[in-house]
Structure formats: C-alpha cells, structure tokens
Write a protein that holds these residues in place. Structure first.
Motif, PDB file in Angstrom:
ATOM      1  N   LYS A  45     -10.748  -2.708   7.393  1.00 36.76           N
ATOM      2  CA  LYS A  45     -11.508  -2.231   6.232  1.00 36.76           C
ATOM      3  C   LYS A  45     -11.530  -0.714   6.175  1.00 36.76           C
ATOM      4  CE  LYS A  45     -16.022  -2.547   3.957  1.00 36.76           C
ATOM      5  NZ  LYS A  45     -17.399  -3.127   4.023  1.00 36.76           N
ATOM      6  N   VAL A  97      -4.965  13.071   5.003  1.00 35.69           N
ATOM      7  CA  VAL A  97      -4.296  11.868   5.506  1.00 35.69           C
ATOM      8  C   VAL A  97      -4.283  11.899   7.026  1.00 35.69           C
ATOM      9  CG1 VAL A  97      -2.168  10.538   5.526  1.00 35.69           C
ATOM     10  CG2 VAL A  97      -2.863  11.722   3.435  1.00 35.69           C
ATOM     11  N   GLU A 122      -3.815  15.101  -0.121  1.00 36.91           N
ATOM     12  CA  GLU A 122      -5.138  14.642   0.256  1.00 36.91           C
ATOM     13  C   GLU A 122      -5.226  14.585   1.783  1.00 36.91           C
ATOM     14  OE1 GLU A 122      -6.568  11.196  -1.971  1.00 36.91           O
ATOM     15  OE2 GLU A 122      -4.908  11.468  -3.390  1.00 36.91           O
ATOM     16  N   ASP A 152      -8.909  10.575   3.492  1.00 34.51           N
ATOM     17  CA  ASP A 152      -8.727   9.879   2.216  1.00 34.51           C
ATOM     18  C   ASP A 152      -7.737   8.728   2.312  1.00 34.51           C
ATOM     19  OD1 ASP A 152     -10.379  11.782   0.649  1.00 34.51           O
ATOM     20  OD2 ASP A 152      -8.777  13.196   1.170  1.00 34.51           O
ATOM     21  N   ALA A 153      -6.811   8.813   3.255  1.00 34.62           N
ATOM     22  CA  ALA A 153      -5.802   7.764   3.446  1.00 34.62           C
ATOM     23  C   ALA A 153      -5.338   7.821   4.894  1.00 34.62           C
ATOM     24  CB  ALA A 153      -4.630   7.953   2.494  1.00 34.62           C
ATOM     25  N   GLU A 163       0.457   3.805  -3.185  1.00 38.94           N
ATOM     26  CA  GLU A 163      -0.821   4.500  -3.269  1.00 38.94           C
ATOM     27  C   GLU A 163      -0.968   5.553  -2.177  1.00 38.94           C
ATOM     28  OE1 GLU A 163      -5.646   3.559  -3.268  1.00 38.94           O
ATOM     29  OE2 GLU A 163      -4.193   1.927  -3.517  1.00 38.94           O
ATOM     30  N   VAL A 164      -0.566   5.216  -0.964  1.00 34.73           N
ATOM     31  CA  VAL A 164      -0.691   6.170   0.131  1.00 34.73           C
ATOM     32  C   VAL A 164       0.340   7.296  -0.011  1.00 34.73           C
ATOM     33  CG1 VAL A 164      -0.617   6.456   2.643  1.00 34.73           C
ATOM     34  CG2 VAL A 164      -1.694   4.431   1.643  1.00 34.73           C
ATOM     35  N   ALA A 183      -1.195   9.859  -2.072  1.00 27.02           N
ATOM     36  CA  ALA A 183      -2.151  10.672  -1.315  1.00 27.02           C
ATOM     37  C   ALA A 183      -1.440  11.765  -0.528  1.00 27.02           C
ATOM     38  CB  ALA A 183      -2.957   9.776  -0.374  1.00 27.02           C
ATOM     39  N   THR A 198      -7.827  -0.035   3.824  1.00 26.54           N
ATOM     40  CA  THR A 198      -8.199  -0.136   2.419  1.00 26.54           C
ATOM     41  C   THR A 198      -7.339   0.808   1.592  1.00 26.54           C
ATOM     42  OG1 THR A 198     -10.475  -0.763   2.957  1.00 26.54           O
ATOM     43  CG2 THR A 198     -10.073   0.164   0.766  1.00 26.54           C
ATOM     44  N   ARG A 199      -7.050   1.966   2.205  1.00 26.80           N
ATOM     45  CA  ARG A 199      -6.076   2.898   1.622  1.00 26.80           C
ATOM     46  C   ARG A 199      -5.203   3.416   2.765  1.00 26.80           C
ATOM     47  NH1 ARG A 199      -6.616   8.577  -1.537  1.00 26.80           N
ATOM     48  NH2 ARG A 199      -4.978   8.225  -3.092  1.00 26.80           N
ATOM     49  N   GLY A 200      -4.483   2.497   3.349  1.00 27.75           N
ATOM     50  CA  GLY A 200      -3.668   2.872   4.488  1.00 27.75           C
ATOM     51  C   GLY A 200      -2.454   1.984   4.639  1.00 27.75           C
ATOM     52  N   MET A 217       0.800  -1.214   0.000  1.00 31.80           N
ATOM     53  CA  MET A 217       0.000   0.000   0.000  1.00 31.80           C
ATOM     54  C   MET A 217       0.840   1.274   0.000  1.00 31.80           C
ATOM     55  SD  MET A 217      -3.083  -0.957  -0.256  1.00 31.80           S
ATOM     56  CE  MET A 217      -3.725   0.708  -0.131  1.00 31.80           C
TER      57      MET A 217
END
Length: 362
Positions: free
Chosen positions: A226, A173, A171, A210-211, A162-163, A166, A230-232, A159
């Motif tokens: 979850k 965070v 974004e 968002d993250a 992607e993070v 962010a 999921t984005r972390g 991950m």
C-alpha cells in the motif's frame, strides 16, 4: 529472415544506404525493390522484391525484432499503424531519411530497443540520432528499462507509465534496492537530487516521497504494498539460487511444488530465481529439465568432488552412498550463489530436497 533486424528501402538512394548498413551492422537482413538490384543480391543474401513495400511490411513486422525503413516517417507510420498491438511485443521501428542525415526512433523506444537501434544505425551511417523519449533526453532513470541488462523483471507493469511521469517531471522518487546488481545507472553524471536511493523499505519510509521504484526478491506485506506500490513499480532481480536434490524419476510438478512452497514460506518471489543448481548426475533428470525449461531457469551442475569441498550444516552418509557427495542441494546452492550463508539450509519433502541462497552484489 535470419537476423534480428530488417532494413527496407524503396528508392535508389535508400538502396545504397541499406547496403551500407548491411556492411556496418552484422545482424540485419536487407530488402529493396528488384528494379534497383545490382546483381550481387544472392551472394550478399539481400532480398530484392517485386511489387509494393506495403505487401512486405506486415510479414517483416511480425518476423523481426527490429525494422528500419529508409523512407519518410509518415510513410512508416501509415504502414505499421494497423499492425500495432502492445509496447511489450511490438518490434523496434526506426526510419532513416533518403540522404542518411537523420535516424529517428519511431516505436518501442525502450522495451523494443528502438532507441538503442537508432544509435547503432546513426553511428553506422554517420547520421544524427533523433530520440524523443523524455527519460533519454533528460538522462534520467528509464522506469521500463531499469536493470533490464541484469534481468530485472517488472512485477506490476501497469504502473510504469504513471511512475515514469513522476520521474520525468522530477517528483520525489525513492529507489529502494534490497538486492541485485548495483550498476543500473547508465550515465556518468550523479543521480539527480529528486532520486534518492535506499537499501531498505524501512529506511525509505523515513523521508517523504511521491513515487517509488522497489527492487527486491521479497514478497511485500500488505502495508508495504500500500505504501510503496500505490504509485510504485516493483522489480524482481535475479538473485535467488535454488539448490535441488531429487530422486530419479521425480516429476517436474513435484519439484516445482516443493520450490514454490519453500520460497513462499520465506516470503520470496519465484520471479527472482536466477538458476537451479544440482549435482552433475542430475544433468539429464527429465523432471528437472522440464521445470527449468518452463521457467527459463539455467541448470548449473557440479561434480561430487566439487560439492564435497563445501562445508555444509547437514552432511548425509546416505546421500554420499548414493551419489558420492555428502550433500547436493546445500553445497550446490552455496557454490552457484557464492553466498556465505543460507536463506533455507535444507528442506526435504517427498522425493525432493531444496536449499535457498541469495546472490550478494554488495
């Protein structure tokens, strides 16, 4: 190949620069062509090679954690391209131009340490460091390096990319830190507004994000996983101290099983174990040494006198009869962690006794 970094030059000017680097940086080995040898290479432990640098780079790439080439960026790219494997294992690659005006971070800027190596090389030569990693340029959190100096271990590396995006795209965070050292922010300026720090997941979920960057020794629930991963990215700080007592001859397998079971029972990750603590009589216990070596856990020991100075909830006359201390796992865990209380006071299973404490950094 005795140092961490190889410095390779291929020109007359580059040779002089390489020699300057050796004088300024103690942890480098220097390589340059035999035709530029100056007669003192043996005494300075410099390797003067014959033939093409192409023949040497693959060996140096695999043998060193850092590689500094004093030649063009394009040449370095062509030399190392066939050797690249993974950002977690590739060495730091830096190039310096033939007049030592610029030092450029090429590869493995964060995990491999090329950005730091670039700064060191530039300072040694009076050159300008060129670093293009977005988080460094923006002076924000480097997701793949957060807490690295403290031993934080990333639990879901897939991950990171992607993070990181962010973060550099500013974004929202959330940084949730439930344990571990607090000094991970490397800059003098305050955290930017898009980064918000919380001390619990419960507090963090009250605000939209968002993250997330989650720093905890806990095993997260399905709902927490979850919502936050999921984005972390999940970091395991080294905050768990395991106090261990065991009978002579207890196997590493049995000790490991009891530790794992105990940690799972209280929903803590083995990746957050900082060290094992015990009595000095167990400093040579084969099973304990094998287990610590396997997991790279330091083994900290205390004398019976030191252990007896600690007030514990479950003193044992039987233990005192055998080792001279009224407890081993409990006082050892408290002493090593400097904690005020236990997560697990004492669990006995078979030949093993385990106590768990968390190091506080508040």
């Amino acid at each position: 190949m005795t140092k961490s970094t190889a410095v390779v030059a291929i020109t007359k000017h580059g040779t002089a620069i390489a020699r300057r680097l050796q004088e300024q940086l103690p942890d480098v080995d220097v390589y340059y062509p035999q035709k530029f040898a100056q007669g003192d290479e043996v005494s300075r432990e410099i390797t003067a090679f014959s033939g093409s640098v192409v023949d040497y780079v693959p060996t140096l790439f695999s043998a060193y954690s850092g590689l500094v080439g004093i030649f063009s960026l394009g040449a370095m790219v062509r030399l190392v391209a066939p050797l690249l494997r993974d950002k977690k294992t590739d060495p730091a690659i830096v190039v310096v131009d033939d007049r030592a005006e610029h030092a450029i971070s090429v590869l493995s800027g964060h995990l491999g340490g090329a950005n730091l190596l670039t700064q060191q090389v530039a300072k040694a030569l009076g050159a300008r460091p060129v670093i293009t990693t977005a988080s460094d340029v923006a002076q924000t959190v480097a997701v793949d390096l957060l807490g690295r100096e403290y031993g934080f271990e990333i639990d879901n590396f897939e991950m990171v990319t992607e993070v990181s995006a962010a973060v550099v795209n500013e974004e929202r965070v959330h940084i949730i830190q439930e344990a571990g050292e607090l000094g991970w922010w490397p800059y003098a300026k305050p955290l930017p507004a898009y980064l918000k720090v919380f001390n619990s997941l419960e507090a963090a979920r009250q605000q939209p994000f968002d993250a997330a960057l989650v720093i905890t020794p806990r095993l997260l629930t399905k709902d927490e996983t979850k919502q936050f991963l999921t984005r972390g990215v999940l970091y395991r700080p080294k905050v768990i101290v395991v106090g261990v007592g065991c009978n002579r001859g207890t196997s590493a397998k049995e000790i490991e099983h009891v530790i794992m079971h105990t940690l799972n029972t209280v929903q803590l990750s083995m990746k957050s174990v900082r060290n094992v603590a015990t009595i000095d009589l167990k400093a040579d216990e084969p099973g304990l040494l094998e287990l610590c070596a396997r997991h790279k856990w330091p083994l900290v020991t205390y004398t019976a006198e030191q252990l007896n100075q600690v007030s514990i909830p479950n003193p044992s006359d039987t233990v005192f009869k055998h080792v001279g201390a009224y407890g081993v796992s409990e006082p050892a865990a408290l002493l090593s962690s400097d904690a005020k209380d236990f997560v697990v006071e004492k669990v006995r299973s078979g030949n093993v006794t385990v106590s768990i404490c968390i190091v506080s950094h508040s």
